[in-house]
Design a protein around this motif. Structure first.
Motif, PDB file in Angstrom:
ATOM      1  N   PHE A  43       0.647  -1.336   0.007  1.00  0.00           N
ATOM      2  CA  PHE A  43       0.133  -0.002   0.164  1.00  0.00           C
ATOM      3  C   PHE A  43       0.807   1.322   0.143  1.00  0.00           C
ATOM      4  CE2 PHE A  43      -3.026  -3.139   2.137  1.00  0.00           C
ATOM      5  CZ  PHE A  43      -3.556  -3.353   0.830  1.00  0.00           C
ATOM      6  N   LEU A  44       2.031   1.211  -0.306  1.00  0.00           N
ATOM      7  CA  LEU A  44       2.832   2.348  -0.457  1.00  0.00           C
ATOM      8  C   LEU A  44       2.358   3.270  -1.543  1.00  0.00           C
ATOM      9  CD1 LEU A  44       6.518   0.958  -0.259  1.00  0.00           C
ATOM     10  CD2 LEU A  44       5.230   2.391   1.505  1.00  0.00           C
ATOM     11  N   CYS A  45       1.850   2.623  -2.602  1.00  0.00           N
ATOM     12  CA  CYS A  45       1.135   3.615  -3.858  1.00  0.00           C
ATOM     13  C   CYS A  45      -0.196   4.325  -3.365  1.00  0.00           C
ATOM     14  CB  CYS A  45       0.830   2.552  -5.025  1.00  0.00           C
ATOM     15  SG  CYS A  45      -0.379   1.131  -4.752  1.00  0.00           S
ATOM     16  N   GLN A  46      -0.857   3.544  -2.665  1.00  0.00           N
ATOM     17  CA  GLN A  46      -1.941   4.067  -1.887  1.00  0.00           C
ATOM     18  C   GLN A  46      -1.714   5.140  -1.128  1.00  0.00           C
ATOM     19  OE1 GLN A  46      -4.266   2.561  -4.136  1.00  0.00           O
ATOM     20  NE2 GLN A  46      -5.677   1.866  -2.510  1.00  0.00           N
ATOM     21  N   ASN A  47      -0.565   5.030  -0.375  1.00  0.00           N
ATOM     22  CA  ASN A  47       0.001   6.143   0.665  1.00  0.00           C
ATOM     23  C   ASN A  47       0.412   7.325   0.050  1.00  0.00           C
ATOM     24  OD1 ASN A  47       1.009   7.335   3.255  1.00  0.00           O
ATOM     25  ND2 ASN A  47       2.947   6.674   2.091  1.00  0.00           N
ATOM     26  N   VAL A  48       1.192   7.094  -1.186  1.00  0.00           N
ATOM     27  CA  VAL A  48       1.663   8.388  -1.704  1.00  0.00           C
ATOM     28  C   VAL A  48       0.688   8.801  -2.875  1.00  0.00           C
ATOM     29  CG1 VAL A  48       3.016   7.068  -4.004  1.00  0.00           C
ATOM     30  CG2 VAL A  48       3.941   9.065  -2.687  1.00  0.00           C
ATOM     31  N   CYS A  49      -0.330   8.322  -3.369  1.00  0.00           N
ATOM     32  CA  CYS A  49      -1.234   8.883  -4.244  1.00  0.00           C
ATOM     33  C   CYS A  49      -1.885  10.048  -3.644  1.00  0.00           C
ATOM     34  CB  CYS A  49      -2.348   8.017  -4.641  1.00  0.00           C
ATOM     35  SG  CYS A  49      -3.591   8.612  -5.431  1.00  0.00           S
ATOM     36  N   HIS A  50      -1.610  11.248  -4.114  1.00  0.00           N
ATOM     37  CA  HIS A  50      -2.178  12.692  -3.485  1.00  0.00           C
ATOM     38  C   HIS A  50      -3.471  12.763  -3.315  1.00  0.00           C
ATOM     39  CE1 HIS A  50      -3.157  15.396  -7.048  1.00  0.00           C
ATOM     40  NE2 HIS A  50      -2.508  13.968  -7.499  1.00  0.00           N
ATOM     41  N   VAL A  51      -4.229  11.925  -4.330  1.00  0.00           N
ATOM     42  CA  VAL A  51      -5.875  11.863  -4.244  1.00  0.00           C
ATOM     43  C   VAL A  51      -6.294  11.567  -3.076  1.00  0.00           C
ATOM     44  CG1 VAL A  51      -7.727  11.264  -5.660  1.00  0.00           C
ATOM     45  CG2 VAL A  51      -5.840  11.542  -6.649  1.00  0.00           C
ATOM     46  N   LEU A  52      -5.510  10.348  -2.451  1.00  0.00           N
ATOM     47  CA  LEU A  52      -6.167   9.977  -1.192  1.00  0.00           C
ATOM     48  C   LEU A  52      -5.337  10.449  -0.001  1.00  0.00           C
ATOM     49  CD1 LEU A  52      -5.588   6.091  -2.077  1.00  0.00           C
ATOM     50  CD2 LEU A  52      -7.629   7.642  -2.331  1.00  0.00           C
ATOM     51  N   ARG A  53      -3.881  10.784  -0.329  1.00  0.00           N
ATOM     52  CA  ARG A  53      -3.106  11.349   0.833  1.00  0.00           C
ATOM     53  C   ARG A  53      -3.388  12.707   1.314  1.00  0.00           C
ATOM     54  NH1 ARG A  53       2.498  10.212   2.138  1.00  0.00           N
ATOM     55  NH2 ARG A  53       3.746  11.734   2.913  1.00  0.00           N
ATOM     56  N   ASP A  54      -3.536  13.785   0.158  1.00  0.00           N
ATOM     57  CA  ASP A  54      -3.475  15.033   0.314  1.00  0.00           C
ATOM     58  C   ASP A  54      -5.085  15.650   0.256  1.00  0.00           C
ATOM     59  OD1 ASP A  54      -0.887  15.884   0.726  1.00  0.00           O
ATOM     60  OD2 ASP A  54      -0.593  15.460  -1.301  1.00  0.00           O
ATOM     61  N   HIS A  55      -5.858  15.144  -0.616  1.00  0.00           N
ATOM     62  CA  HIS A  55      -7.093  15.456  -0.926  1.00  0.00           C
ATOM     63  C   HIS A  55      -8.092  14.467  -0.004  1.00  0.00           C
ATOM     64  CE1 HIS A  55      -5.245  18.111  -3.461  1.00  0.00           C
ATOM     65  NE2 HIS A  55      -4.825  17.339  -4.205  1.00  0.00           N
ATOM     66  N   ASP A  56      -7.908  13.603   0.301  1.00  0.00           N
ATOM     67  CA  ASP A  56      -8.486  12.610   1.087  1.00  0.00           C
ATOM     68  C   ASP A  56      -9.884  12.225   0.478  1.00  0.00           C
ATOM     69  OD1 ASP A  56      -9.036  10.939   3.264  1.00  0.00           O
ATOM     70  OD2 ASP A  56     -10.243  12.501   4.361  1.00  0.00           O
ATOM     71  N   ARG A  57      -9.637  11.931  -0.901  1.00  0.00           N
ATOM     72  CA  ARG A  57     -11.127  11.538  -1.931  1.00  0.00           C
ATOM     73  C   ARG A  57     -11.056   9.825  -1.865  1.00  0.00           C
ATOM     74  NH1 ARG A  57     -13.784  15.301  -4.786  1.00  0.00           N
ATOM     75  NH2 ARG A  57     -15.271  13.306  -4.257  1.00  0.00           N
ATOM     76  N   LYS A  58     -10.958   9.479  -0.563  1.00  0.00           N
ATOM     77  CA  LYS A  58     -11.292   8.010  -0.525  1.00  0.00           C
ATOM     78  C   LYS A  58     -12.727   7.724  -0.857  1.00  0.00           C
ATOM     79  CE  LYS A  58      -7.887   7.082   2.979  1.00  0.00           C
ATOM     80  NZ  LYS A  58      -7.434   8.327   3.788  1.00  0.00           N
ATOM     81  N   ASP A  59     -13.531   8.792  -0.990  1.00  0.00           N
ATOM     82  CA  ASP A  59     -14.899   8.309  -1.402  1.00  0.00           C
ATOM     83  C   ASP A  59     -15.155   8.374  -2.674  1.00  0.00           C
ATOM     84  OD1 ASP A  59     -14.041  11.086  -1.452  1.00  0.00           O
ATOM     85  OD2 ASP A  59     -16.185  11.648  -1.867  1.00  0.00           O
ATOM     86  N   ALA A  60     -13.989   8.869  -3.696  1.00  0.00           N
ATOM     87  CA  ALA A  60     -14.329   8.932  -4.941  1.00  0.00           C
ATOM     88  C   ALA A  60     -13.088   7.987  -5.655  1.00  0.00           C
ATOM     89  CB  ALA A  60     -13.924  10.432  -5.538  1.00  0.00           C
ATOM     90  N   PHE A  61     -12.081   7.688  -5.151  1.00  0.00           N
ATOM     91  CA  PHE A  61     -11.009   6.906  -5.878  1.00  0.00           C
ATOM     92  C   PHE A  61     -10.633   5.696  -5.053  1.00  0.00           C
ATOM     93  CE2 PHE A  61      -6.311   7.162  -7.318  1.00  0.00           C
ATOM     94  CZ  PHE A  61      -6.712   6.374  -8.754  1.00  0.00           C
ATOM     95  N   VAL A  62     -10.340   4.746  -5.961  1.00  0.00           N
ATOM     96  CA  VAL A  62     -10.009   3.507  -5.389  1.00  0.00           C
ATOM     97  C   VAL A  62      -8.558   3.479  -4.832  1.00  0.00           C
ATOM     98  CG1 VAL A  62     -12.086   2.036  -5.527  1.00  0.00           C
ATOM     99  CG2 VAL A  62      -9.661   2.172  -7.461  1.00  0.00           C
ATOM    100  N   GLY A  63      -7.604   4.164  -5.528  1.00  0.00           N
ATOM    101  CA  GLY A  63      -6.229   4.413  -5.613  1.00  0.00           C
ATOM    102  C   GLY A  63      -5.542   3.111  -6.508  1.00  0.00           C
ATOM    103  N   PRO A  64      -4.361   3.582  -6.488  1.00  0.00           N
ATOM    104  CA  PRO A  64      -3.482   2.690  -7.888  1.00  0.00           C
ATOM    105  C   PRO A  64      -3.507   1.298  -7.360  1.00  0.00           C
ATOM    106  CG  PRO A  64      -2.151   4.434  -6.611  1.00  0.00           C
ATOM    107  CD  PRO A  64      -3.521   4.515  -6.079  1.00  0.00           C
ATOM    108  N   ARG A  65      -3.526   0.736  -6.287  1.00  0.00           N
ATOM    109  CA  ARG A  65      -3.516  -0.636  -5.997  1.00  0.00           C
ATOM    110  C   ARG A  65      -4.599  -1.258  -6.639  1.00  0.00           C
ATOM    111  NH1 ARG A  65      -3.775  -5.036  -6.516  1.00  0.00           N
ATOM    112  NH2 ARG A  65      -3.638  -6.829  -5.100  1.00  0.00           N
TER     113      ARG A  65
END
Lengths: 278, 249
Positions: free
Chosen positions: B148-170
């Motif tokens: 989950f390093l990719c999930q961690n570094v993805c700025h959509v999840l990390r900085d913008h906290d859009r876990k509601d909208a984007f599942v992330g790179p993994r």
């Protein structure tokens, strides 16, 4: 022992614990793009010294034409270092056209659209100019509601249409390179011909390594073994695609360099070494 | 043996501090070894998640001097002799304690994805059979160790906290591995666009940069998925072609 409190959840613009020179890449991109855009804008507004054929202005084919002015839709006659009238698709620039408009204006949109929507350049300018994010694990510019490429930037999805035009322009530039080996219809070679030949080669490596092209030639298939031809094409496009960033920069710099070379040659600042008699 | 200064996050999701330690570091040690030495000699209650110590289980993800890394694969000699090493938990997920984070959100995303649905028509007396060139592309994605390093570094999840909208790179990788599978007949492209948020990724490639398995997440998974979304929703020529051929996908 010095302990320090830290808010692990806080996300500040440019905030990071990274100790390396993470800012080098965005700084390089800002410098590279800004330099190119300033030069290209200046060159596009000049409207002169974009063509050189040793001063022959012959009715025969040949000569060096700057990639920033090719293809020529209209030309203005009587311009120093301008192309002869028969080079233009539609002839003389209409009189109603504002004076500041040069032949470069009609074609600049195509390469611009291709590069702007390019998957590599998106990384580069989102990081360097939009701070979204500036670098990995470095705080992004805060946004009220981050939309990515689902909002205003949804047009990025039309990259493949920019690709179609880029391929068309690439063939025109390859034709220009071919023509540069002729002067007044005579076959020969000059330093400018080599410069113009390298241009479509680098642009070709960039254009045919495009992610959209990779998808279209074979990436969209689930059954790769169903078409050996498409699999072969996909594998070769993939080879180019692996160095897409490198080709993007090399081709960008070379377009600028080619214009500089032809401009200085047309201005008489430098001499073009060649094999022609004149 | 050399005495090195470490700063390690101690605390939970609400409050914490970077606590400084002086540790004896020997040749050949990785960051995880040093954390274990701190745990053994100085802080018995320091929480660290780890398992294989071989870069294959994806448990020891953390941020070392601000960079998302596996602590078991980060050699101490990759840092300068006087460099202070700061170790913090991965930022995108809630901290349970010290370097241990709650990554359960990721497993919830995985469950949302339509499972593999093989085409029964492609089954013969040998069972399901595929050519090597058909599986090569998706084999790369199978290397994922779910660190989950990719999930961690993805700025959509990390900085913008859009876990509601984007599942992330993994999970874009997982979706790509299913969508590109030659035997699979399920259609996930509408969900890739709408529910899993492919449009939220702006291709800044940090996921690829941090992947310890060197999976080309952006080039081989996310962009191909984005292009498939373009085929379906944004390309008028593809739309006309589908109308003419009667192809639904």
């Amino acid at each position: 022992m010095a302990n320090s409190s830290i808010n692990i959840r806080q996300s500040n613009y440019l905030g990071t614990l990274r100790a390396d020179n993470w800012w080098l890449y965005p700084a390089f991109v800002v410098f590279g793009f800004t330099s190119f855009v300033i030069y290209a804008t200046w060159a596009a507004f000049q409207g002169d010294n974009y063509y050189f054929d040793g001063g022959l202005m012959s009715e025969h084919f040949g000569g060096y034409l700057s990639p920033m002015y090719s293809p020529l839709v209209w030309v203005k006659s009587g311009v120093h270092g301008g192309a002869p009238l028969h080079h233009a698709w539609l002839g003389e620039m209409p009189a109603w056209m504002p004076a500041f408009v040069t032949p470069a204006f009609f074609i600049v949109g195509f390469p611009l659209a291709f590069r702007f929507t390019c998957y590599y350049y998106r990384k580069a300018y989102y990081r360097a100019f939009a701070g979204a994010p500036p670098a990995c694990a470095v705080g992004a510019v805060p946004q009220k509601e981050y939309k990515g490429e689902t909002g205003l930037l949804i047009f990025q999805n039309l990259h493949r249409y920019a690709l179609y035009f880029a391929i068309l322009v690439l063939f025109i530039l390859a034709y220009d390179a071919f023509m540069s080996f002729f002067r007044d219809g005579q076959l020969g070679v000059g330093v400018g011909s080599i410069v113009l030949l390298v241009n479509p080669i680098l642009l070709g490596a960039y254009t045919f390594g495009c992610h959209s092209f990779r998808h279209l030639v074979g990436g969209k298939m689930d059954c790769m073994s169903c078409s050996k031809g498409r699999l072969f094409a996909w594998k070769n496009v993939t080879k180019l695609n692996m160095n897409h960033e490198l080709w993007a920069w090399c081709s960008l710099v070379w377009v600028g360099f080619t214009d500089v070379y032809i401009r200085l040659t047309a201005m008489g600042v430098i001499h073009d070494f060649h094999t022609w008699a004149n | 043996m050399a005495l090195r200064t470490f700063k390690v996050y101690r605390g939970n999701d609400k409050a914490g501090e970077l606590k400084e330690y002086q540790v004896n570091v020997e040749e050949g040690m990785v960051v995880l070894d040093v954390l274990h030495r701190i745990q053994a000699d100085q802080e018995n209650d320091m929480a660290i998640r780890w398992n294989c110590k071989a870069g294959k289980c994806g448990s020891c993800s953390c941020e070392i001097n601000g960079k998302p890394k596996l602590s078991c694969m980060t050699r101490m000699n990759s840092y300068g002799p006087d460099e202070v090493i700061t170790v913090t938990p991965i930022k995108t997920f809630p901290v349970i304690k010290d370097l241990v984070t709650d990554v359960s959100w990721n497993y919830a995303q995985n469950k949302r994805i339509k499972p593999f649905q093989p085409d029964p028509k492609k089954k013969d007396e040998r069972g399901y059979y595929m050519m090597q060139e058909d599986v090569e592309r998706t084999q790369e994605f199978r290397k994922c160790i779910e660190c989950f390093l990719c999930q961690n570094v993805c700025h959509v999840l990390r900085d913008h906290d859009r876990k509601d909208a984007f599942v992330g790179p993994r999970f874009m990788i997982r979706l790509a591995s299913l969508e590109m599978h030659p035997l699979d007949i399920a259609d996930r492209i509408p969900e890739v666009r709408k529910d899993y948020g492919s449009g939220y990724c702006n291709i800044t490639r940090c996921c690829t940069d941090v992947c310890p398995e060197h999976i080309q997440i952006t080039d081989n998974a996310i962009i191909p998925l984005k292009e498939r979304v373009v085929d379906r929703y944004y390309d008028p020529i593809a739309w006309v072609a589908r109308k003419i051929t009667g192809d639904k996908k």
